[in-house]
Design an enzyme around this catalytic site. Structure first.
Site, PDB file in Angstrom:
ATOM      1  N   GLU A  74      37.688  38.932  50.579  1.00 25.39           N
ATOM      2  CA  GLU A  74      38.327  39.399  51.797  1.00 25.39           C
ATOM      3  C   GLU A  74      39.075  40.684  51.431  1.00 25.39           C
ATOM      4  O   GLU A  74      39.888  40.687  50.501  1.00 25.39           O
ATOM      5  CB  GLU A  74      39.296  38.325  52.315  1.00 25.39           C
ATOM      6  CG  GLU A  74      39.917  38.625  53.647  1.00 25.39           C
ATOM      7  CD  GLU A  74      39.041  38.247  54.847  1.00 25.39           C
ATOM      8  OE1 GLU A  74      37.840  37.915  54.685  1.00 25.39           O
ATOM      9  OE2 GLU A  74      39.571  38.304  55.968  1.00 25.39           O
ATOM     10  N   LYS A 128      38.588  25.697  57.505  1.00 22.51           N
ATOM     11  CA  LYS A 128      39.710  26.626  57.725  1.00 22.51           C
ATOM     12  C   LYS A 128      40.780  25.925  58.540  1.00 22.51           C
ATOM     13  O   LYS A 128      40.469  25.120  59.428  1.00 22.51           O
ATOM     14  CB  LYS A 128      39.241  27.896  58.423  1.00 22.51           C
ATOM     15  CG  LYS A 128      38.542  27.671  59.720  1.00 22.51           C
ATOM     16  CD  LYS A 128      38.050  28.981  60.311  1.00 22.51           C
ATOM     17  CE  LYS A 128      37.192  28.697  61.527  1.00 22.51           C
ATOM     18  NZ  LYS A 128      36.492  29.819  62.058  1.00 22.51           N
ATOM     19  N   GLU A 145      43.091  27.527  49.316  1.00 24.20           N
ATOM     20  CA  GLU A 145      43.306  28.959  49.053  1.00 24.20           C
ATOM     21  C   GLU A 145      44.005  29.602  50.244  1.00 24.20           C
ATOM     22  O   GLU A 145      43.855  29.142  51.372  1.00 24.20           O
ATOM     23  CB  GLU A 145      41.947  29.671  48.858  1.00 24.20           C
ATOM     24  CG  GLU A 145      41.172  29.171  47.663  1.00 24.20           C
ATOM     25  CD  GLU A 145      39.769  29.766  47.582  1.00 24.20           C
ATOM     26  OE1 GLU A 145      39.412  30.623  48.414  1.00 24.20           O
ATOM     27  OE2 GLU A 145      39.025  29.373  46.673  1.00 24.20           O
ATOM     28  N   PHE A 185      37.149  35.475  46.335  1.00 28.34           N
ATOM     29  CA  PHE A 185      37.135  34.010  46.322  1.00 28.34           C
ATOM     30  C   PHE A 185      35.807  33.419  45.880  1.00 28.34           C
ATOM     31  O   PHE A 185      35.693  32.211  45.733  1.00 28.34           O
ATOM     32  CB  PHE A 185      37.569  33.427  47.667  1.00 28.34           C
ATOM     33  CG  PHE A 185      36.879  34.015  48.867  1.00 28.34           C
ATOM     34  CD1 PHE A 185      35.604  33.616  49.208  1.00 28.34           C
ATOM     35  CD2 PHE A 185      37.536  34.953  49.649  1.00 28.34           C
ATOM     36  CE1 PHE A 185      34.980  34.143  50.312  1.00 28.34           C
ATOM     37  CE2 PHE A 185      36.908  35.491  50.765  1.00 28.34           C
ATOM     38  CZ  PHE A 185      35.624  35.086  51.099  1.00 28.34           C
ATOM     39  N   LYS A 192      44.320  31.963  53.274  1.00 31.67           N
ATOM     40  CA  LYS A 192      43.310  32.563  54.153  1.00 31.67           C
ATOM     41  C   LYS A 192      43.833  33.936  54.555  1.00 31.67           C
ATOM     42  O   LYS A 192      44.728  34.066  55.391  1.00 31.67           O
ATOM     43  CB  LYS A 192      43.064  31.696  55.389  1.00 31.67           C
ATOM     44  CG  LYS A 192      41.946  32.240  56.266  1.00 31.67           C
ATOM     45  CD  LYS A 192      41.644  31.309  57.426  1.00 31.67           C
ATOM     46  CE  LYS A 192      40.397  31.741  58.172  1.00 31.67           C
ATOM     47  NZ  LYS A 192      40.427  33.101  58.673  1.00 31.67           N
ATOM     48  N   ARG A 236      35.695  40.383  55.672  1.00 36.17           N
ATOM     49  CA  ARG A 236      34.824  39.923  54.615  1.00 36.17           C
ATOM     50  C   ARG A 236      34.071  41.095  53.989  1.00 36.17           C
ATOM     51  O   ARG A 236      33.580  41.979  54.704  1.00 36.17           O
ATOM     52  CB  ARG A 236      33.811  38.966  55.260  1.00 36.17           C
ATOM     53  CG  ARG A 236      33.024  38.119  54.294  1.00 36.17           C
ATOM     54  CD  ARG A 236      33.723  36.826  54.117  1.00 36.17           C
ATOM     55  NE  ARG A 236      33.002  35.913  53.265  1.00 36.17           N
ATOM     56  CZ  ARG A 236      32.540  34.737  53.678  1.00 36.17           C
ATOM     57  NH1 ARG A 236      32.689  34.355  54.922  1.00 36.17           N
ATOM     58  NH2 ARG A 236      31.939  33.934  52.836  1.00 36.17           N
TER      59      ARG A 236
HETATM   60  P1  AMP Z   1      37.100  32.729  60.621  1.00 35.23           P
HETATM   61  O1  AMP Z   1      36.803  34.190  60.646  1.00 35.23           O
HETATM   62  O2  AMP Z   1      38.302  32.326  61.405  1.00 35.23           O
HETATM   63  O3  AMP Z   1      35.880  31.885  60.909  1.00 35.23           O
HETATM   64  O4  AMP Z   1      37.491  32.354  59.122  1.00 35.23           O
HETATM   65  C1  AMP Z   1      36.619  32.559  58.055  1.00 35.23           C
HETATM   66  C2  AMP Z   1      36.892  33.895  57.394  1.00 35.23           C
HETATM   67  O5  AMP Z   1      38.116  33.891  56.690  1.00 35.23           O
HETATM   68  C3  AMP Z   1      35.894  34.257  56.336  1.00 35.23           C
HETATM   69  O6  AMP Z   1      34.716  34.791  56.891  1.00 35.23           O
HETATM   70  C4  AMP Z   1      36.646  35.286  55.496  1.00 35.23           C
HETATM   71  O7  AMP Z   1      36.428  36.577  56.052  1.00 35.23           O
HETATM   72  C5  AMP Z   1      38.099  34.930  55.713  1.00 35.23           C
HETATM   73  N1  AMP Z   1      38.799  34.453  54.502  1.00 35.23           N
HETATM   74  C6  AMP Z   1      40.059  34.801  54.167  1.00 35.23           C
HETATM   75  N2  AMP Z   1      40.446  34.206  53.037  1.00 35.23           N
HETATM   76  C7  AMP Z   1      39.409  33.440  52.602  1.00 35.23           C
HETATM   77  C8  AMP Z   1      39.208  32.575  51.490  1.00 35.23           C
HETATM   78  N3  AMP Z   1      40.161  32.350  50.568  1.00 35.23           N
HETATM   79  N4  AMP Z   1      37.986  31.959  51.383  1.00 35.23           N
HETATM   80  C9  AMP Z   1      37.025  32.161  52.303  1.00 35.23           C
HETATM   81  N5  AMP Z   1      37.166  32.969  53.383  1.00 35.23           N
HETATM   82  C10 AMP Z   1      38.339  33.611  53.532  1.00 35.23           C
END
Ligand code: AMP
Length: 581
Positions: free
Chosen positions: A319, A442, A267, A360, A269, A274
């Site tokens: 998101e 991620k 997907e 998502f 990102k 969130r």
């Molecule tokens: P990080 O903040 O770098 O740990 O990355 C995780 C965060 O990416 C999640 O907590 C979401 O806020 C965001 N995110 C963006 N797109 C997605 C997606 N398709 N699925 C899950 N999380 C997503």
């Protein structure tokens, strides 16, 4: 229960860093706790008055506590302030002041945990005229019947800074040890318990599942005493937010595929923040990742989900990405973050910079808990109930593939659209609240950052006087203890118009000041910054054992709570990966 019993446990926990010793101490306390006391004992153990899903604060300033110590002991405010400056912990100040007083007061009534909890709850809900005096009275009343050590923990609880680390895992295991039908032999000399591992993992999972659904260890403990049936009856309650699922990191598609298996769901990102959105009984509630309610700040979100989701009750995970209403251009998080704490002109700001929801996941739909369903099934539910509308609500853009080439193209396309990278997910994966399990990976294009908590600073000099500079940053270990990883001054602006400024950060930090010695100040851990850095080094200068090379503030993360900060484990992993590469 006598409050002194709880205090004994705090002391035992404060004196050890061993998780088994902590678990043992807590479980012994839980065994002797009555049904009536269990929920507040569980809360007080972690210095809280509300379960994890309720982010209400006690919200009492140090000044008020000073007054309460004065009122209950007769000590002068000046003396108390001086002591505070020397010792740096108002809890210890209370302990010592009461110790002096009890030399003359021989008769004392035993303080109960129930009384402490009841008074503090009153303090936390009191508002309006005369409430400040009344709050001082309620705290002073507790102090008057507290023994010195009890006073220490009452004060720390009031100030929401217990300084006793009990992580979720420790509390969960304590409930298992205390109440689940399994034989556990603990020997303080040994590094592991003697237990049937398979059985143990099974009962841990039962407790964990009950907690995942309720986000309330009090409810879980009470049910655990009644038995497995009662635990299984615990359900998700729309309106009570649960912890969000988290992702692990990989640096290339091959490794990501190895972790989640193929075919995998890939997907976009999105670069926003969130949101967990609940609809129940005709109401919509919006929560941030730190589970703070922000419904009022996002009126358009309430509209979007009401108009475009065909279900009566649900919990969705998405998101929120901001965009400029005039140009239709998406905005990076830094721009949109102001909406989270905005208290005035909310409607106007929502019109100027609305958010688009990129959904998502779905955790609950019309009476059905979906946590244990596969991602494939959860997505199918979303596809059935969501009517997509650009700039309002869309389902996360996705591709299901086993081909590395296709995945690479999708990644490039995502980055070209201005996203942070991609998420790679196991199609069969269940939704695990609060966990960084390897079923979500991620893969980011941007330089990796850490989310760190400000725990200290120095008062600036010259041009920067009146501002906090050289901010001390901390990560968090599994018991919720904050450990320093370095200091940062770069990245903050001197002029507010240019971005996140020293002035703005200073205003946020002032109410959180704990101690001040010369120019050195410490803070209650509350404010999270996203930090860029060049490298992580091993270091004896900081309590984490690591230091950041060339740290730089990227942005303020108001959507993240201190417990959400980057973990010590993550920093270790990052350090090891660096060494390898
Ligand atoms: P990080 O903040 O770098 O740990 O990355 C995780 C965060 O990416 C999640 O907590 C979401 O806020 C965001 N995110 C963006 N797109 C997605 C997606 N398709 N699925 C899950 N999380 C997503």
């Amino acid at each position: 229960m006598d409050y002194s019993k709880l205090v004994e446990v705090y002391e035992q926990i404060e004196s050890t860093s061993k998780r088994l010793a902590k678990t043992h101490a807590i479980s012994e306390l839980l065994k002797i706790t009555s049904d009536e006391d269990i929920e507040h004992i569980i809360l007080l153990l972690r210095g809280r008055l509300f379960p994890d899903w309720n982010k209400a604060k006690i919200g009492v300033a140090s000044k008020l506590v000073l007054k309460a110590i004065g009122t209950s002991t007769g000590a002068s405010i000046k003396d108390i302030e001086n002591m505070w400056r020397d010792i740096g912990d108002l809890g210890l100040v209370a302990e010592q002041t009461i110790a002096k007083k009890t030399q003359v007061t021989l008769f004392q009534q035993n303080l109960t945990s129930d009384k402490v909890f009841a008074n503090l709850q009153k303090v936390s809900t009191m508002e309006g005229s005369g409430s400040v005096d009344r709050k001082v009275q309620l705290i002073a009343e507790l102090m008057s019947s507290a023994k010195p050590k009890e006073a220490k923990y009452i004060v720390r609880t009031v100030l929401e800074d217990l300084r006793v680390g009990i992580g979720d895992g420790t509390l969960r295991d304590s409930i298992v040890w205390a109440y689940m039908p399994i034989e556990i032999n603990y020997d303080s000399e040994k590094i592991a318990i003697d237990v049937d591992r398979e059985e143990f993992n099974k009962v841990v999972e039962i407790i964990q599942t009950a907690f995942d659904k309720s986000n309330d260890f009090g409810v879980v403990a009470l049910a655990a005493r009644k038995g497995v049936d009662a635990l299984e009856k615990i359900s998700l309650i729309p309106g009570n937010p649960i912890k969000v699922m988290l992702a692990q990191k990989e640096v290339n598609i091959d490794d990501a595929f190895k972790r989640v298996g193929v075919p995998a769901v890939i997907e976009y990102k999105y670069d926003g923040f969130r949101m967990q959105i609940h609809k129940f009984k005709g109401q919509v509630k919006v929560f941030t990742r730190r589970l703070e309610e922000v419904t009022k700040q996002f009126p358009e979100v309430v509209q979007f989900v009401t108009n475009n989701i065909a279900a009566e009750e649900f919990i969705i995970d998405c998101e929120a990405v901001g965009y400029d209403a005039k140009s239709g251009k998406y905005l990076v998080f830094q721009h949109i973050s102001q909406r989270i704490r905005r208290k005035y002109d909310i409607e106007a700001l929502a019109k100027k910079m609305p958010v688009e929801l990129n959904i998502f996941d779905i955790l609950f739909c019309d009476g059905k808990n979906l946590l244990k369903e596969t991602l494939e099934k959860r997505r199918a539910v979303l596809e059935k109930i969501v009517t997509e509308k650009k700039f309002e609500i869309i389902l996360s853009h996705k591709l299901i593939t086993s081909s590395k080439e296709e995945a690479m193209l999708f990644y490039d396309e995502s980055v070209k659209q201005g996203n942070e990278g991609v998420m790679i997910k196991n199609q069969e994966g269940i939704y695990k609240p609060g966990s960084r399990v390897g079923t979500w990976i991620k893969l980011k294009s941007t330089m990796d950052t850490l989310d760190l908590v400000i725990v200290g600073a120095e008062w600036g000099e010259g041009k920067r006087s009146g501002w906090f500079t050289s901010l001390a940053l901390a990560c968090v270990d599994e018991d919720g203890t904050f450990l320093e990883v370095g200091k940062v001054g770069t990245g903050l602006k001197e002029k507010a118009e240019e971005g996140l400024s020293f002035g703005e950060v200073t205003e946020l930090l002032k109410p959180l000041m704990k101690t001040e010695k010369g120019r050195e100040v410490t803070f209650k851990p509350e404010i999270v910054l996203e930090i860029q850095f060049e490298e992580i080094q091993a270091s004896t200068n900081y309590s984490s054992g690591y230091a950041l090379r060339f740290p730089r503030v990227k942005t303020l993360r108001e959507d993240r709570s201190p417990e959400d900060a980057s973990s010590l484990e993550r920093i270790k992993e990052e350090f090891d990966t660096q060494k390898k590469s």
